[in-house]
Design a protein around this motif. Structure first.
Motif, PDB file in Angstrom:
ATOM      1  N   MET A 119      35.666  43.931  35.715  1.00  0.00           N
ATOM      2  CA  MET A 119      34.247  44.163  35.962  1.00  0.00           C
ATOM      3  C   MET A 119      34.012  45.664  35.909  1.00  0.00           C
ATOM      4  SD  MET A 119      33.472  41.231  38.835  1.00  0.00           S
ATOM      5  CE  MET A 119      31.698  41.339  38.604  1.00  0.00           C
ATOM      6  N   ASP A 120      32.784  46.096  36.077  1.00  0.00           N
ATOM      7  CA  ASP A 120      32.488  47.520  35.925  1.00  0.00           C
ATOM      8  C   ASP A 120      33.182  48.399  36.950  1.00  0.00           C
ATOM      9  OD1 ASP A 120      30.909  46.571  37.998  1.00  0.00           O
ATOM     10  OD2 ASP A 120      29.123  47.678  37.394  1.00  0.00           O
ATOM     11  N   PHE A 121      33.620  47.858  38.088  1.00  0.00           N
ATOM     12  CA  PHE A 121      34.291  48.646  39.127  1.00  0.00           C
ATOM     13  C   PHE A 121      35.801  48.464  39.146  1.00  0.00           C
ATOM     14  CE2 PHE A 121      32.852  44.624  40.836  1.00  0.00           C
ATOM     15  CZ  PHE A 121      34.020  44.087  41.364  1.00  0.00           C
ATOM     16  N   GLY A 122      36.322  47.516  38.351  1.00  0.00           N
ATOM     17  CA  GLY A 122      37.760  47.305  38.319  1.00  0.00           C
ATOM     18  C   GLY A 122      38.147  45.873  38.014  1.00  0.00           C
ATOM     19  N   TYR A 123      39.411  45.578  38.237  1.00  0.00           N
ATOM     20  CA  TYR A 123      39.977  44.255  37.990  1.00  0.00           C
ATOM     21  C   TYR A 123      39.994  43.503  39.311  1.00  0.00           C
ATOM     22  CZ  TYR A 123      43.326  40.814  36.162  1.00  0.00           C
ATOM     23  OH  TYR A 123      43.961  39.659  35.761  1.00  0.00           O
ATOM     24  N   THR A 124      39.484  42.268  39.319  1.00  0.00           N
ATOM     25  CA  THR A 124      39.202  41.610  40.585  1.00  0.00           C
ATOM     26  C   THR A 124      39.255  40.094  40.497  1.00  0.00           C
ATOM     27  OG1 THR A 124      37.569  41.508  42.375  1.00  0.00           O
ATOM     28  CG2 THR A 124      36.702  41.544  40.146  1.00  0.00           C
ATOM     29  N   PHE A 125      39.383  39.436  41.642  1.00  0.00           N
ATOM     30  CA  PHE A 125      39.093  38.013  41.775  1.00  0.00           C
ATOM     31  C   PHE A 125      38.468  37.799  43.146  1.00  0.00           C
ATOM     32  CE2 PHE A 125      43.222  37.919  43.889  1.00  0.00           C
ATOM     33  CZ  PHE A 125      43.092  36.928  44.857  1.00  0.00           C
ATOM     34  N   THR A 126      37.800  36.652  43.304  1.00  0.00           N
ATOM     35  CA  THR A 126      37.112  36.349  44.555  1.00  0.00           C
ATOM     36  C   THR A 126      37.503  34.956  45.027  1.00  0.00           C
ATOM     37  OG1 THR A 126      35.250  37.667  43.776  1.00  0.00           O
ATOM     38  CG2 THR A 126      34.857  36.286  45.701  1.00  0.00           C
ATOM     39  N   ALA A 127      37.705  34.826  46.331  1.00  0.00           N
ATOM     40  CA  ALA A 127      38.064  33.556  46.957  1.00  0.00           C
ATOM     41  C   ALA A 127      37.174  33.353  48.183  1.00  0.00           C
ATOM     42  CB  ALA A 127      39.539  33.577  47.358  1.00  0.00           C
ATOM     43  N   ALA A 128      37.381  32.260  48.896  1.00  0.00           N
ATOM     44  CA  ALA A 128      36.627  32.006  50.121  1.00  0.00           C
ATOM     45  C   ALA A 128      37.531  31.347  51.146  1.00  0.00           C
ATOM     46  CB  ALA A 128      35.425  31.112  49.834  1.00  0.00           C
ATOM     47  N   ASP A 129      37.314  31.698  52.419  1.00  0.00           N
ATOM     48  CA  ASP A 129      38.041  31.014  53.481  1.00  0.00           C
ATOM     49  C   ASP A 129      37.340  29.688  53.787  1.00  0.00           C
ATOM     50  OD1 ASP A 129      35.885  31.495  55.242  1.00  0.00           O
ATOM     51  OD2 ASP A 129      36.943  33.066  56.356  1.00  0.00           O
ATOM     52  N   ASP A 130      37.845  28.947  54.750  1.00  0.00           N
ATOM     53  CA  ASP A 130      37.298  27.619  55.047  1.00  0.00           C
ATOM     54  C   ASP A 130      35.880  27.653  55.604  1.00  0.00           C
ATOM     55  OD1 ASP A 130      39.601  26.440  54.121  1.00  0.00           O
ATOM     56  OD2 ASP A 130      40.498  26.211  56.104  1.00  0.00           O
ATOM     57  N   ASP A 131      35.430  28.811  56.096  1.00  0.00           N
ATOM     58  CA  ASP A 131      34.060  28.941  56.593  1.00  0.00           C
ATOM     59  C   ASP A 131      33.116  29.501  55.536  1.00  0.00           C
ATOM     60  OD1 ASP A 131      34.040  28.207  59.568  1.00  0.00           O
ATOM     61  OD2 ASP A 131      35.813  29.471  59.377  1.00  0.00           O
ATOM     62  N   GLY A 132      33.625  29.730  54.320  1.00  0.00           N
ATOM     63  CA  GLY A 132      32.796  30.221  53.230  1.00  0.00           C
ATOM     64  C   GLY A 132      32.699  31.730  53.126  1.00  0.00           C
ATOM     65  N   HIS A 133      33.438  32.466  53.967  1.00  0.00           N
ATOM     66  CA  HIS A 133      33.433  33.930  53.865  1.00  0.00           C
ATOM     67  C   HIS A 133      34.149  34.332  52.579  1.00  0.00           C
ATOM     68  CE1 HIS A 133      31.930  34.181  57.912  1.00  0.00           C
ATOM     69  NE2 HIS A 133      32.947  33.463  58.344  1.00  0.00           N
ATOM     70  N   ARG A 134      33.483  35.204  51.823  1.00  0.00           N
ATOM     71  CA  ARG A 134      34.052  35.616  50.542  1.00  0.00           C
ATOM     72  C   ARG A 134      35.121  36.685  50.743  1.00  0.00           C
ATOM     73  NH1 ARG A 134      29.687  35.074  46.009  1.00  0.00           N
ATOM     74  NH2 ARG A 134      30.928  36.740  45.112  1.00  0.00           N
ATOM     75  N   LEU A 135      36.193  36.565  49.970  1.00  0.00           N
ATOM     76  CA  LEU A 135      37.323  37.487  50.012  1.00  0.00           C
ATOM     77  C   LEU A 135      37.544  38.007  48.595  1.00  0.00           C
ATOM     78  CD1 LEU A 135      39.610  35.005  51.956  1.00  0.00           C
ATOM     79  CD2 LEU A 135      38.285  36.878  52.954  1.00  0.00           C
ATOM     80  N   ARG A 136      37.412  39.306  48.421  1.00  0.00           N
ATOM     81  CA  ARG A 136      37.610  39.896  47.096  1.00  0.00           C
ATOM     82  C   ARG A 136      38.865  40.759  47.121  1.00  0.00           C
ATOM     83  NH1 ARG A 136      34.665  40.524  42.715  1.00  0.00           N
ATOM     84  NH2 ARG A 136      32.762  39.843  43.775  1.00  0.00           N
ATOM     85  N   VAL A 137      39.694  40.621  46.090  1.00  0.00           N
ATOM     86  CA  VAL A 137      40.849  41.491  45.883  1.00  0.00           C
ATOM     87  C   VAL A 137      40.569  42.243  44.581  1.00  0.00           C
ATOM     88  CG1 VAL A 137      43.335  41.576  45.452  1.00  0.00           C
ATOM     89  CG2 VAL A 137      42.395  39.862  47.033  1.00  0.00           C
ATOM     90  N   TYR A 138      40.771  43.563  44.617  1.00  0.00           N
ATOM     91  CA  TYR A 138      40.509  44.337  43.400  1.00  0.00           C
ATOM     92  C   TYR A 138      41.369  45.585  43.341  1.00  0.00           C
ATOM     93  CZ  TYR A 138      38.072  48.487  45.140  1.00  0.00           C
ATOM     94  OH  TYR A 138      37.774  49.692  45.718  1.00  0.00           O
ATOM     95  N   VAL A 139      41.488  46.099  42.127  1.00  0.00           N
ATOM     96  CA  VAL A 139      42.064  47.419  41.899  1.00  0.00           C
ATOM     97  C   VAL A 139      41.015  48.207  41.122  1.00  0.00           C
ATOM     98  CG1 VAL A 139      43.308  46.743  39.770  1.00  0.00           C
ATOM     99  CG2 VAL A 139      44.053  48.753  41.082  1.00  0.00           C
ATOM    100  N   TYR A 140      40.755  49.421  41.566  1.00  0.00           N
ATOM    101  CA  TYR A 140      39.780  50.282  40.897  1.00  0.00           C
ATOM    102  C   TYR A 140      40.316  50.688  39.542  1.00  0.00           C
ATOM    103  CZ  TYR A 140      36.892  54.294  39.786  1.00  0.00           C
ATOM    104  OH  TYR A 140      36.053  55.188  39.151  1.00  0.00           O
ATOM    105  N   GLU A 141      39.469  50.569  38.532  1.00  0.00           N
ATOM    106  CA  GLU A 141      39.815  51.021  37.187  1.00  0.00           C
ATOM    107  C   GLU A 141      38.609  51.739  36.602  1.00  0.00           C
ATOM    108  OE1 GLU A 141      42.909  47.623  35.643  1.00  0.00           O
ATOM    109  OE2 GLU A 141      40.795  47.296  35.237  1.00  0.00           O
ATOM    110  N   GLU A 142      38.870  52.872  35.973  1.00  0.00           N
ATOM    111  CA  GLU A 142      37.780  53.626  35.331  1.00  0.00           C
ATOM    112  C   GLU A 142      37.481  53.081  33.966  1.00  0.00           C
ATOM    113  OE1 GLU A 142      37.693  57.886  35.767  1.00  0.00           O
ATOM    114  OE2 GLU A 142      39.279  57.707  37.258  1.00  0.00           O
TER     115      GLU A 142
END
Length: 122
Positions: free
Chosen positions: A99-122
């Motif tokens: 994505m424009d801010f880096g390489y990422t994926f998104t997940a959710a816990d059992d209550d629907g809270h979003r969890l994003r993991v990313y590495v910044y890339e220019e």
């Protein structure tokens, strides 16, 4: 202004959420009761898990309007984390992508809270 170093998520089952985040973060909660659990992170930040029906003033239901973000050191670490979370059965909302801010994926816990993991890339 004081430092922003404590995040609280409203959850339906603090014990189940604590087990989820203990696995995710690789550390045990420093405090745990029937209504609340707390983790102290390596940078000194804290993550609290508060039973939703005990929150005052009462929390309103709805979809998550925020994300918890975990920073990775490399694309390989993002991919490795994604694979591990899939093996654990965590709900993946977005497969790894650039994505424009880096390489990422998104997940959710059992209550629907979003969890994003990313590495910044220019």
């Amino acid at each position: 202004m004081k430092a922003l170093n404590f995040t609280i998520l409203y959850v339906s089952d603090p014990a189940a959420s604590a087990a989820f985040y203990q696995r995710l973060l690789g550390l045990p909660p420093v405090e745990q009761s029937a209504t609340f659990a707390m983790f102290v992170l390596s940078d000194g930040g804290r993550l609290g898990l508060w039973r939703r029906d005990g929150v005052r003033p009462a929390a309103t239901p709805g979809s998550s309007q925020s994300e918890l973000v975990l920073t990775a050191a490399s694309r390989e670490e993002v991919d490795s984390c994604h694979q591990q979370w899939q093996q654990w059965g965590i709900n993946i909302l977005q497969q790894p992508v650039s994505m424009d801010f880096g390489y990422t994926f998104t997940a959710a816990d059992d209550d629907g809270h979003r969890l994003r993991v990313y590495v910044y890339e220019e």
